[in-house]
Design a protein around this motif. Structure first.
Motif, short mmCIF file in Angstrom:
data_model
loop_
_atom_site.label_atom_id
_atom_site.label_comp_id
_atom_site.label_asym_id
_atom_site.label_seq_id
_atom_site.Cartn_x
_atom_site.Cartn_y
_atom_site.Cartn_z
N CYS A 458 0.80 -1.24 0.00
CA CYS A 458 0.00 0.00 0.00
C CYS A 458 0.83 1.28 0.00
O CYS A 458 0.24 2.36 0.11
CB CYS A 458 -0.93 0.01 1.21
N TYR A 459 2.16 1.18 -0.09
CA TYR A 459 2.97 2.41 -0.09
C TYR A 459 3.30 2.81 -1.53
O TYR A 459 4.15 2.21 -2.18
CB TYR A 459 4.23 2.22 0.77
N PHE A 460 2.60 3.83 -1.98
CA PHE A 460 2.76 4.25 -3.37
C PHE A 460 3.93 5.22 -3.54
O PHE A 460 4.11 5.79 -4.61
CB PHE A 460 1.46 4.86 -3.90
N GLU A 510 8.29 12.82 0.01
CA GLU A 510 9.69 13.27 0.04
C GLU A 510 10.25 13.41 -1.38
O GLU A 510 10.97 14.36 -1.67
CB GLU A 510 10.56 12.26 0.80
N TYR A 511 9.91 12.45 -2.22
CA TYR A 511 10.48 12.43 -3.58
C TYR A 511 9.41 12.71 -4.64
O TYR A 511 9.50 12.22 -5.76
CB TYR A 511 11.21 11.09 -3.81
N MET A 512 8.43 13.48 -4.25
CA MET A 512 7.37 13.90 -5.20
C MET A 512 7.17 15.40 -5.02
O MET A 512 6.37 15.84 -4.19
CB MET A 512 6.05 13.18 -4.89
N ALA A 513 7.92 16.17 -5.77
CA ALA A 513 7.88 17.62 -5.58
C ALA A 513 6.76 18.28 -6.37
O ALA A 513 6.40 19.42 -6.10
CB ALA A 513 9.22 18.23 -5.94
N TYR A 514 6.23 17.56 -7.36
CA TYR A 514 5.24 18.17 -8.27
C TYR A 514 4.03 17.25 -8.44
O TYR A 514 4.16 16.03 -8.34
CB TYR A 514 5.87 18.44 -9.64
N PRO A 515 2.88 17.83 -8.79
CA PRO A 515 1.68 17.01 -9.03
C PRO A 515 1.91 15.92 -10.06
O PRO A 515 1.40 14.81 -9.91
CB PRO A 515 0.66 18.03 -9.54
N THR A 516 2.68 16.23 -11.11
CA THR A 516 2.90 15.23 -12.16
C THR A 516 3.55 13.96 -11.59
O THR A 516 3.24 12.85 -12.01
CB THR A 516 3.79 15.80 -13.28
N LYS A 517 4.44 14.16 -10.60
CA LYS A 517 5.11 12.99 -10.00
C LYS A 517 4.11 12.20 -9.14
O LYS A 517 4.12 10.97 -9.14
CB LYS A 517 6.31 13.45 -9.18
N TYR A 520 2.03 10.15 -11.43
CA TYR A 520 2.83 9.02 -11.91
C TYR A 520 2.92 7.91 -10.86
O TYR A 520 2.86 6.72 -11.19
CB TYR A 520 4.24 9.53 -12.28
N MET A 521 3.02 8.32 -9.60
CA MET A 521 3.18 7.32 -8.54
C MET A 521 1.87 6.63 -8.17
O MET A 521 1.87 5.50 -7.69
CB MET A 521 3.79 7.97 -7.29
N ILE A 522 0.74 7.31 -8.39
CA ILE A 522 -0.54 6.67 -7.97
C ILE A 522 -1.24 5.93 -9.11
O ILE A 522 -2.09 5.07 -8.86
CB ILE A 522 -1.51 7.67 -7.31
N LEU A 523 -0.92 6.28 -10.36
CA LEU A 523 -1.60 5.65 -11.49
C LEU A 523 -0.64 4.74 -12.23
O LEU A 523 0.42 5.21 -12.65
CB LEU A 523 -2.15 6.73 -12.44
N PHE A 563 1.21 9.00 -15.78
CA PHE A 563 1.04 7.67 -15.18
C PHE A 563 2.25 6.82 -15.54
O PHE A 563 3.04 7.19 -16.41
CB PHE A 563 -0.27 7.01 -15.66
N ASN A 564 2.38 5.70 -14.85
CA ASN A 564 3.50 4.80 -15.13
C ASN A 564 3.20 3.98 -16.37
O ASN A 564 2.45 3.01 -16.31
CB ASN A 564 3.74 3.90 -13.92
N GLU A 565 3.80 4.37 -17.48
CA GLU A 565 3.52 3.67 -18.75
C GLU A 565 4.17 2.29 -18.80
O GLU A 565 3.82 1.48 -19.64
CB GLU A 565 4.03 4.52 -19.91
N ASN A 566 5.11 2.06 -17.91
CA ASN A 566 5.83 0.78 -17.94
C ASN A 566 5.25 -0.25 -16.97
O ASN A 566 5.96 -1.16 -16.57
CB ASN A 566 7.31 1.01 -17.60
#
Ligand code: ACM
Length: 575
Positions: A458-460, A510-517, A520-523, A563-566
């Protein structure tokens, strides 16, 4: 396979073979008739509903939504669902539909059922689409709202010739778990009101119902408290941020911060309520309190002591004296002192928090509180003697129980991270199990409510690819791992299972400074978690989900989000 007795002649054999052939053909025919309802049509008719509904029957034909289609609402309570549909259509297809209460010319009807006594499964909804129209009826307004999310999931991603065809289906649906949450840490990095609203929309679209808003941290206090203005004038800003992975390779030397005014918070709480989402605020204590202490040093057991700064001066920006808002990530020794001054402060802060947030639960943190300052503090040692507390864990338990009493006296309940089990659980506390499932199991066995957020699933903030192409905290939690999560641990018996309210995805920034990140991390991990929490366990099917996810990623493109395309890579690397 059936064997044929050797005494039978050739003719009999041929007849038997023929009968067997017909029987097999019949079987194949029956399979083709009945199986495809889910597997053939579901994949080819544009049906990719996430989370998977409890019961879905695919009919033939389509209903075509055009800008002229009228939404009919049963009454004003159904307006939230109708408005959300228009909000979605407007945002993604650039048109919206007229809303009407006249039932004669409706094509999309949203009409919540009326009951004399509220039904148990208030979140249930029925959904029927035929070539003539769509009918959504929830057992409550929230059920109807979920019916609209299903309608949204049936929409194609291309709006061609002014038409949005949706398949004809019959659906009966309701969630498996009552608590379906997403968390966001706005302390490490601050996110705008607009992004918080977008995040709440994601929660709504996946039929989740709780936003856990982590508002206070060592690196920034993010909620305006009128009685303590320095919490935001001082505590909401740090003089710089480390570069790279903690402890860092340098410091950007840029003043960073921000906070939400009470007016903005009210607006966000209302925005969420219109989407049937509860916001649970988290005010961290007794640890992760550096920003509050920087604002009001008396909250520390050692108000005169400087905040320890890194030996390597390149990692720090600005003043190194006095109390400072942290610029790096981690766990810090200077925590709230269990003094009367602190309890008075906390009660005042919570008074304002409870005014702003109507949620039943208030999260008070409780995790990662080092005991070094308490061990060295004469006040703490004296207090432990007075109260008969055998160690600092019991002192933490005293702290939490005292705050719980206050919150309970206001008619609310506390949630705490699983460390609140150490030194004795507060009587009415709900436990959020993050260091694996052990804390959750223990709490359920003690008849306490539990929300599961174990790191491995559960840790995204964990990496989702191998190798990960961006900086993350570490770990490896690909989407398939999230999908594999079962929130009810095998260790619990029939009576204990009911204490598992549900689960939540945690997003530490900590390692998500912007909405885009963050996107990417949740989708698509959030999509996977939504199915874990909503759909019956027996309907979970990774292969089917993977197919649906291919389409879901097209939705992300429609929404113009990252989002994470990979995510496919994980299937091989995770096995
Ligand atoms: C936590 O991740 N420290 C709750």
């Amino acid at each position: 396979m059936q064997s044929i007795p050797t005494s039978l002649n050739k003719h009999t054999c041929n007849v038997l073979n023929f009968i067997q052939l017909i029987t097999n053909m019949k079987k194949i025919f029956l399979i083709l008739i009945f199986l495809p309802a889910k597997f053939l049509f579901a994949q080819s008719n544009g049906i990719h509903i996430i989370p998977e509904p409890v019961k879905i029957t695919v009919q033939s034909g389509n209903f075509i939504i055009t800008p002229k289609t009228v939404i009919i609402v049963g009454d004003s309570g159904d307006m939230h669902a109708a408005n959300f549909l228009n909000h979605y259509l407007n945002k993604n297809y650039h048109f919206q539909l007229p809303i009407n209460t006249n039932p004669t010319n409706g094509k999309i009807t949203i009409a919540t059922k009326k009951f004399i006594k509220a039904p148990q499964n208030a979140e249930h909804y029925s959904f029927v689409s035929t070539p003539n129209g769509v009918s959504i009826s929830g057992n409550s307004y929230v059920g109807s709202f979920y019916g609209v999310q299903t309608l949204i999931q049936l929409l194609p991603v291309n709006f061609t010739d002014g038409q949005l065809p949706i398949a004809a289906v019959n659906i009966e649906d309701e969630p498996r778990f009552a608590y379906r949450g997403m968390h966001l840490d706005v302390g490490r990095h601050f996110f705008s009101v607009d992004f918080i609203k977008e995040y709440i929309d994601f929660i709504a679209l996946y039929k989740m119902n709780t936003f856990h808003w982590h508002l206070t941290e060592d690196q920034g206090w993010r909620i305006e408290i009128k009685k303590y203005p320095k919490l935001t004038t001082i505590g909401a800003y740090r003089n710089g941020t480390i570069i790279g992975h903690a402890p860092g390779t340098g410091n950007d030397k840029i003043k960073y911060g921000g906070y939400y005014t009470q007016k903005q918070i009210k607006e966000i709480v209302q925005y969420a309520a219109n989407r049937f989402i509860t916001i649970i605020p988290e005010i961290e204590m007794p640890g992760h309190a550096s920003a509050a202490i920087a604002a009001y040093p008396e909250l520390s057991c050692f108000p005169e002591k400087n905040t320890p700064t890194p030996q390597n001066k390149q990692l720090w920006s600005g003043d190194t004296t006095g109390k400072q808002v942290q610029q790096s990530w981690g766990v810090f020794d200077d925590v709230f002192c269990p003094s009367e001054y602190t309890f008075h402060f906390i009660e005042n802060v919570l008074d304002e928090v409870m005014q702003l947030f109507p949620s039943k639960y208030i999260h008070i943190g409780g995790d990662e509180c080092p005991k070094n300052y308490w061990k060295a503090s004469a006040l703490c040692q004296q207090l432990m003697k007075e109260k008969g507390l055998k160690d600092e864990h019991e002192l933490q338990s005293y702290f939490i129980q005292r705050v719980e009493k206050y919150i309970n006296s206001k008619g609310r309940q506390i949630i705490g991270w699983d460390e609140i089990l150490e030194g004795g659980l507060a009587p009415n506390a709900t436990v959020m199990s993050w260091r694996g499932e052990k804390g959750g199991i223990e709490a359920a066995q003690q008849k306490h409510n539990v929300i599961m957020t174990p790191g491995a699933w559960c840790y995204f903030d964990h990496s989702q690819n191998k190798p990960e192409d961006s900086l993350t905290i570490g770990g490896y939690t690909p989407v398939q791992k999230v999908y594999s999560y079962e929130p009810v641990p095998k260790e619990l018996n029939k009576n204990e299972i009911k204490f598992i309210l549900g689960a939540q995805g945690n997003v530490w920034t900590e390692y998500m400074a912007y909405p885009t990140k963050v996107e990417y991390m949740i989708l698509p991990r959030m999509s996977a978690l939504s199915e874990v929490l909503w759909s019956p366990a027996e309907k979970k099917d990774w292969k089917n989900f993977k197919n649906k996810l291919e389409f879901d990623t097209k939705r992300y493109q429609l929404w113009q989000v990252h989002f994470n395309e990979n995510w496919h890579q994980n299937i091989t690397t995770n096995r």
